[in-house]
Motif scaffolding. Structure first.
Motif, PDB file in Angstrom:
ATOM      1  N   GLU A   7       0.892  -1.031  -0.018  1.00 25.72           N
ATOM      2  CA  GLU A   7       0.107  -0.144   0.080  1.00 25.72           C
ATOM      3  C   GLU A   7       0.945   1.332   0.160  1.00 25.72           C
ATOM      4  O   GLU A   7       0.399   2.277  -0.415  1.00 25.72           O
ATOM      5  N   ALA A   8       2.343   1.203   0.407  1.00 22.77           N
ATOM      6  CA  ALA A   8       3.103   2.345   0.434  1.00 22.77           C
ATOM      7  C   ALA A   8       3.621   2.597  -0.985  1.00 22.77           C
ATOM      8  O   ALA A   8       4.610   2.308  -1.419  1.00 22.77           O
ATOM      9  N   TYR A   9       2.776   3.528  -1.706  1.00 21.50           N
ATOM     10  CA  TYR A   9       3.160   3.835  -3.172  1.00 21.50           C
ATOM     11  C   TYR A   9       4.540   4.512  -2.930  1.00 21.50           C
ATOM     12  O   TYR A   9       5.013   4.281  -4.354  1.00 21.50           O
ATOM     13  N   GLU A  10       4.902   5.114  -2.180  1.00 23.40           N
ATOM     14  CA  GLU A  10       6.160   5.936  -1.952  1.00 23.40           C
ATOM     15  C   GLU A  10       7.480   4.894  -1.803  1.00 23.40           C
ATOM     16  O   GLU A  10       8.257   5.283  -2.294  1.00 23.40           O
ATOM     17  N   ALA A  11       7.280   3.612  -1.612  1.00 25.40           N
ATOM     18  CA  ALA A  11       8.043   2.444  -1.664  1.00 25.40           C
ATOM     19  C   ALA A  11       8.333   1.688  -2.931  1.00 25.40           C
ATOM     20  O   ALA A  11       9.097   1.147  -3.173  1.00 25.40           O
ATOM     21  N   ARG A  12       7.427   2.317  -3.820  1.00 24.57           N
ATOM     22  CA  ARG A  12       7.281   1.405  -5.232  1.00 24.57           C
ATOM     23  C   ARG A  12       8.321   2.014  -5.949  1.00 24.57           C
ATOM     24  O   ARG A  12       8.951   3.312  -5.856  1.00 24.57           O
ATOM     25  N   CYS A  13       8.910   1.215  -7.110  1.00 24.34           N
ATOM     26  CA  CYS A  13      10.063   1.566  -7.725  1.00 24.34           C
ATOM     27  C   CYS A  13       9.453   2.661  -8.918  1.00 24.34           C
ATOM     28  O   CYS A  13       8.548   2.186  -9.585  1.00 24.34           O
ATOM     29  N   LEU A  14      10.288   3.924  -8.815  1.00 26.92           N
ATOM     30  CA  LEU A  14       9.739   4.916  -9.902  1.00 26.92           C
ATOM     31  C   LEU A  14      10.256   4.469 -11.258  1.00 26.92           C
ATOM     32  O   LEU A  14       9.472   5.087 -12.298  1.00 26.92           O
ATOM     33  N   VAL A  15      11.290   3.644 -11.350  1.00 33.62           N
ATOM     34  CA  VAL A  15      11.619   3.224 -12.761  1.00 33.62           C
ATOM     35  C   VAL A  15      10.453   2.533 -13.284  1.00 33.62           C
ATOM     36  O   VAL A  15      10.263   2.467 -14.577  1.00 33.62           O
ATOM     37  N   VAL A  16       9.877   1.498 -12.507  1.00 28.69           N
ATOM     38  CA  VAL A  16       8.834   0.817 -13.023  1.00 28.69           C
ATOM     39  C   VAL A  16       7.346   1.856 -13.370  1.00 28.69           C
ATOM     40  O   VAL A  16       6.902   1.496 -14.235  1.00 28.69           O
ATOM     41  N   LYS A  17       7.339   2.613 -12.455  1.00 31.38           N
ATOM     42  CA  LYS A  17       6.080   3.437 -12.494  1.00 31.38           C
ATOM     43  C   LYS A  17       6.124   4.475 -13.773  1.00 31.38           C
ATOM     44  O   LYS A  17       5.163   4.418 -14.388  1.00 31.38           O
ATOM     45  N   LEU A  18       7.291   4.756 -14.066  1.00 30.49           N
ATOM     46  CA  LEU A  18       7.496   5.886 -15.094  1.00 30.49           C
ATOM     47  C   LEU A  18       7.741   5.403 -16.605  1.00 30.49           C
ATOM     48  O   LEU A  18       8.014   6.172 -17.431  1.00 30.49           O
ATOM     49  N   SER A  19       8.162   4.279 -16.414  1.00 31.76           N
ATOM     50  CA  SER A  19       9.093   3.568 -17.683  1.00 31.76           C
ATOM     51  C   SER A  19       8.276   3.765 -18.845  1.00 31.76           C
ATOM     52  O   SER A  19       8.694   4.492 -20.000  1.00 31.76           O
ATOM     53  N   ALA A  20       6.872   3.211 -18.904  1.00 35.50           N
ATOM     54  CA  ALA A  20       6.129   3.615 -20.121  1.00 35.50           C
ATOM     55  C   ALA A  20       5.576   4.950 -20.396  1.00 35.50           C
ATOM     56  O   ALA A  20       5.296   5.517 -21.276  1.00 35.50           O
ATOM     57  N   GLU A  21       5.463   5.373 -19.119  1.00 32.89           N
ATOM     58  CA  GLU A  21       4.795   7.032 -19.241  1.00 32.89           C
ATOM     59  C   GLU A  21       5.897   8.261 -20.036  1.00 32.89           C
ATOM     60  O   GLU A  21       5.242   8.881 -20.635  1.00 32.89           O
ATOM     61  N   VAL A  22       7.046   7.998 -19.517  1.00 28.51           N
ATOM     62  CA  VAL A  22       8.026   9.091 -19.986  1.00 28.51           C
ATOM     63  C   VAL A  22       8.610   8.667 -21.049  1.00 28.51           C
ATOM     64  O   VAL A  22       9.513   9.527 -21.838  1.00 28.51           O
TER      65      VAL A  22
END
Length: 196
Positions: free
Chosen positions: A95-110
């Motif tokens: 549930e802790a979004y801040e702990a998630r990997c930004l590389v995974v989160k942003l790869s497709a988006e940016v």
């Protein structure tokens, strides 16, 4: 002054982890951080420059985490790999979004949005894959893994499996994709290479 920069980055990290890069406007970031626009532009010439700095900061911190997990001196290489991916499962499905990997989160988006951010992401992924490959080689040396002819290819495949699991887990909101990825990881790293 660097405290203000770090505060803006930390605030941005929390917002972007939850809603993505394009989902966070500059005015919202400034309001959440409690800093005026001039302070933002003192440290970052644009939102894209902020995005690059945010990813750079994440990649640096992640490298430290990698060193602790994949470099744990008291564990065989196989255990270090599985511990790393079990941690990935816990962070990405928690549930802790801040702990998630930004590389995974942003790869497709940016990837198509920002060449600078794409470059930082690519550099970060390359470093992760290289570290995974090194541990696979270490596994052959310590006897916890079979000798693989192409550790780099296996490491790349592992990263791709887990990136896909993260995307599927985000859609399904359950841990089944991560569980499948963990099973596939163990099978792949334990697979005997061809004998000559």
């Amino acid at each position: 002054m660097t405290d203000t920069r770090q505060h803006i980055l930390a605030t941005g990290r929390a917002l972007v982890a939850r809603r993505g890069y394009t989902g966070v406007g500059l005015s919202e970031l400034l309001t959440q951080a409690g800093v005026p626009k001039g302070s933002f532009y003192h440290f970052f010439r644009s939102k894209e420059a902020f995005g690059c700095a945010l990813l750079d900061s994440f990649v640096e911190g992640y490298a430290d985490d990698l060193a602790r997990t994949l470099g744990a001196p008291n564990l065989p290489a196989r255990d270090r790999l599985l511990t790393y991916f079990q941690g990935w499962r816990a962070r990405q499905s928690g549930e802790a979004y801040e702990a998630r990997c930004l590389v995974v989160k942003l790869s497709a988006e940016v990837a198509e949005l920002s060449p600078g951010m794409r470059e930082v992401l690519d550099r970060g992924v390359s470093a992760i894959v290289a570290r995974l490959a090194a541990v696979i080689r270490e596994g052959a040396e310590d006897g916890s893994l079979p000798a693989h002819s192409d550790p780099q290819a296996i490491a790349t495949t592992l990263y791709q499996i887990w990136l896909g699991a993260s995307l599927m887990g985000g859609l399904s909101r359950d841990t089944a994709p991560y569980d499948s990825a963990l099973t596939a990881t163990a099978a792949l790293i334990d697979q005997q290479g061809p004998t000559s």
